[in-house]
Design an enzyme around this catalytic site. Structure first.
Site, PDB file in Angstrom:
ATOM      1  CD  GLU A  36      17.322  34.444  44.295  1.00 22.90           C
ATOM      2  OE1 GLU A  36      18.312  35.161  44.462  1.00 22.90           O
ATOM      3  OE2 GLU A  36      16.179  34.802  44.596  1.00 22.90           O
ATOM      4  CG  ASP A  41      11.982  42.538  43.088  1.00 23.44           C
ATOM      5  OD1 ASP A  41      11.682  41.457  42.565  1.00 23.44           O
ATOM      6  OD2 ASP A  41      12.136  42.669  44.296  1.00 23.44           O
TER       7      ASP A  41
HETATM    8  O1  LIG Z   1      14.447  42.349  49.137  1.00 16.53           O
HETATM    9  C1  LIG Z   1      14.380  42.676  47.795  1.00 16.53           C
HETATM   10  C2  LIG Z   1      13.172  42.080  47.128  1.00 16.53           C
HETATM   11  O2  LIG Z   1      13.171  40.681  47.365  1.00 16.53           O
HETATM   12  C3  LIG Z   1      12.057  39.966  46.912  1.00 16.53           C
HETATM   13  O3  LIG Z   1      12.082  39.757  45.521  1.00 16.53           O
HETATM   14  C4  LIG Z   1      12.754  38.620  45.039  1.00 16.53           C
HETATM   15  O4  LIG Z   1      12.478  37.430  45.781  1.00 16.53           O
HETATM   16  C5  LIG Z   1      11.094  37.039  45.861  1.00 16.53           C
HETATM   17  C6  LIG Z   1      11.064  35.746  46.641  1.00 16.53           C
HETATM   18  O5  LIG Z   1      11.632  34.700  45.916  1.00 16.53           O
HETATM   19  C7  LIG Z   1      10.498  36.869  44.462  1.00 16.53           C
HETATM   20  O6  LIG Z   1       9.126  36.711  44.593  1.00 16.53           O
HETATM   21  C8  LIG Z   1      10.780  38.119  43.608  1.00 16.53           C
HETATM   22  O7  LIG Z   1      10.362  37.835  42.304  1.00 16.53           O
HETATM   23  C9  LIG Z   1      12.286  38.369  43.625  1.00 16.53           C
HETATM   24  O8  LIG Z   1      12.630  39.425  42.783  1.00 16.53           O
HETATM   25  C10 LIG Z   1      10.740  40.622  47.302  1.00 16.53           C
HETATM   26  O9  LIG Z   1       9.643  39.958  46.714  1.00 16.53           O
HETATM   27  C11 LIG Z   1      10.730  42.067  46.893  1.00 16.53           C
HETATM   28  O10 LIG Z   1       9.516  42.658  47.230  1.00 16.53           O
HETATM   29  C12 LIG Z   1      11.877  42.732  47.610  1.00 16.53           C
HETATM   30  O11 LIG Z   1      11.862  44.099  47.360  1.00 16.53           O
END
Ligand SMILES: OC[C@H]1O[C@H](O[C@H]2O[C@H](CO)[C@@H](O)[C@H](O)[C@H]2O)[C@H](O)[C@@H](O)[C@@H]1O
Length: 558
Positions: free
Chosen positions: A494, A300
């Site tokens: 990250e 995302d």
């Molecule tokens: O708040 C926005 C989005 O944040 C997360 O996505 C991102 O961080 C996660 C944790 O590291 C990771 O799993 C994901 O791949 C990243 O893009 C969250 O998982 C999303 O649902 C949220 O909308």
């Protein structure tokens, strides 16, 4: 018609969420939805009702909202107790296999980071869930870090692999037990440990977490205990996330990300609201569903999920249509789940392996008929609108190598040639997520730890020396990037930029985060796998890559 992200009228829908997020009181929309309530929801809702009824047009001034929040909400983070993993110990054995002294010292520092990323959820969350957006889990967790204060589903696979190298078997065991608890409670695993994530998942890695744990412990009774939950999760994906597609007169079943849930994502409320401005109501709902499906994919957001009005893999974030795409990596992952579930049944000596073997064989056939492109030599996402494949480069085009889900050895070698000709190997710091610079975080120039790991691991499993050399070369690039950034910023990020010398990534809807769970896990895995040869200094060119360079130099001299 679609349900909200969760039933809470404070955290997932309703006027408080709307007013607070629209007032932009905080830099990040996630901040408000992570705050704990000081009174039960009914009291907070009626207090807000009274407040907005007293003001003309129900507008509440920012100062009044701030005052309201200070009376009824606590800052985020109060739902955790301080916790140091009791199984953390100095000098795990794998450090001894890292030849380069600087890398060994750095690996030790990464090993120390588990202590700062461990969290134990306060028992109050269990007793009074209505006061929290945090989802209770019975065992402590290792979180990604930064704004990601809670557990995340697919991140935890690489975290657990790192914990196992750090000999933190109990912590890894507890994290898996948490996911089993979540499957039993929700029928699947939510995206992360918050109620606003509870109606969407993330790439299904639980079975592979159990496989990693089993390889480290050989604990058959654990395997027997968790297997029903793994099968329950598998059924969820096959029942709720599968699609039948007809190609050349044959019907195949493959999987997609799909989240039939309405309203903006609470943690990115204003982003979603603004993006949908000007759209008709049904288009708005569809876009919000597809954005949630994008979050479910873990990517995302990305140009990978764009489909423009002509059906091409093109456009802008507003043209995100995740649910209309059959992704190569999700199907490779499910194929690997099927093979792993079959192997678990064989280990336990029961007679249920055959059903999973057959499911894996069916999927392999579907992937080769629908996703594999013999001319290009790789697997490509399938567009359900145009019934054609998308041919852009994404590391996910090689995910079947990692999952070992292909029928002929020559496909593996073709895929290596595809990668070499793709243009994705020209960057010093890793393989980018795509070759398009869309401004989204899952696109060029960002490179992400899970994708590097899957690519390197896939190449390293191929029989040819050429593929193995390339795997090593990519591991060296990635380790050097992580290490250089650590030297500069004293932090693990990250994601990273494929250009520059140790540069964190950027773009997307939030600032790049530090910590960082999966980055640490992947770095430790690569340092373990290639510890004897990785260096902190100049990249050692592997023989397979050196030879073509020498030949072209000789040809130039002639
Ligand atoms: O708040 C926005 C989005 O944040 C997360 O996505 C991102 O961080 C996660 C944790 O590291 C990771 O799993 C994901 O791949 C990243 O893009 C969250 O998982 C999303 O649902 C949220 O909308």
């Amino acid at each position: 018609v679609f349900p909200p992200p969760c039933d809470s009228q404070i955290y997932c829908s309703g006027p408080i969420l709307h007013h607070v997020q629209e007032a932009k009181l905080f830099d990040d929309d996630k901040y408000f939805v992570d705050m704990k309530l000081k009174a039960v929801p009914d009291v907070v809702l009626s207090a807000f009702h009274n407040l907005s009824n007293e003001t003309p047009n129900a507008t509440v001034l920012p100062a009044e909202l701030q005052e309201f929040l200070s009376v009824y909400f606590e800052k985020p983070g109060t739902e955790f107790e301080s916790w140091t993993p009791p199984d953390w110990q100095d000098k795990p054995k794998f450090l001894g296999g890292i030849a380069d002294q600087k890398l060994r010292d750095w690996a030790e520092k990464i090993h120390h980071l588990w202590k700062s990323l461990g969290r134990k959820i306060h028992v109050g969350v269990k007793d009074h869930p209505e006061l929290y957006s945090q989802i209770y889990t019975p065992h402590p967790v290792v979180v990604p870090g930064g704004r990601f204060r809670e557990l995340y589903y697919w991140d935890s696979y690489w975290v657990i692999n790192g914990l196992l190298l750090s000999e933190m078997t109990d912590t890894a065991h507890g994290m898996i037990e948490n996911f089993v608890y979540l499957v039993n409670r929700h029928g699947f695993i939510p995206n992360g440990g918050r109620i606003y994530y509870e109606r969407r998942s993330q790439p299904p890695f639980l079975t592979l977490m159990v496989e990693s744990y089993y390889q480290a412990t050989k604990d058959k009774s654990f395997l027997r205990g968790v297997l029903p939950a793994l099968e329950k999760e598998y059924r969820f994906w096959m029942t709720n996330r599968s699609v039948a597609v007809t190609v050349n007169g044959e019907e195949y079943v493959l999987n997609r990300y799909y989240v039939p849930v309405g309203l903006p994502r609470p943690e990115s409320y204003t982003d979603d609201l603004e993006l949908a401005e000007g759209l008709a109501d049904d288009r708005k709902e569809q876009l919000w569903m597809d954005l949630k499906a994008g979050a479910e994919s873990g990517w995302d957001f990305t140009s990978r999920w764009y489909i423009d009005s002509d059906g091409r893999n093109n456009g802008t974030l507003k043209e995100t249509q995740t649910s209309q795409i059959l992704p190569t990596d999700l199907n490779a992952l499910l194929c690997l789940n099927e093979k792993t579930l079959a192997s678990f049944h064989r280990i336990l000596g029961d007679d249920s392996a055959a059903a999973y073997d057959q499911a894996a064989a069916r999927r392999l056939g579907a992937m080769e008929s629908v996703l594999w492109d013999a001319e290009r030599g790789a697997w490509f996402d399938y567009n359900l609108v145009t019934h054609s494949r998308h041919h852009e480069f994404y590391p996910s085009n090689l995910a079947p190598l990692w999952a070992q889900c292909y029928s002929q050895a020559e496909m593996g070698e073709k895929a290596v040639q595809y990668l070499k000709g793709s243009g994705a190997l020209q960057f010093p710091n890793g393989v980018p997520t795509s070759l398009k610079e869309s401004g989204q975080q899952w696109d060029y120039p960002n490179a992400w730890p899970p994708l590097q790991h899957m690519l390197i691991s896939g190449l390293s499993k191929l029989p040819s020396e050429d593929a193995k050399d390339l795997a090593f070369d990519l591991a060296q690039r990635w380790i050097k990037t992580n290490w250089l950034a650590y030297m500069k910023y004293d932090a693990m990020f990250e994601k990273y930029d494929v250009n520059g010398d140790g540069k964190p990534g950027g773009g997307g809807e939030y600032e790049v985060q530090l910590g960082f769970g999966w980055t640490n896990g992947v770095a430790l895995q690569l340092l373990d796998q290639y510890g004897a040869t990785l260096t902190s200094g100049n990249r050692r060119l592997s023989p397979g890559l050196l030879l073509p360079l020498v030949i072209s130099a000789i040809l130039m001299l002639q």
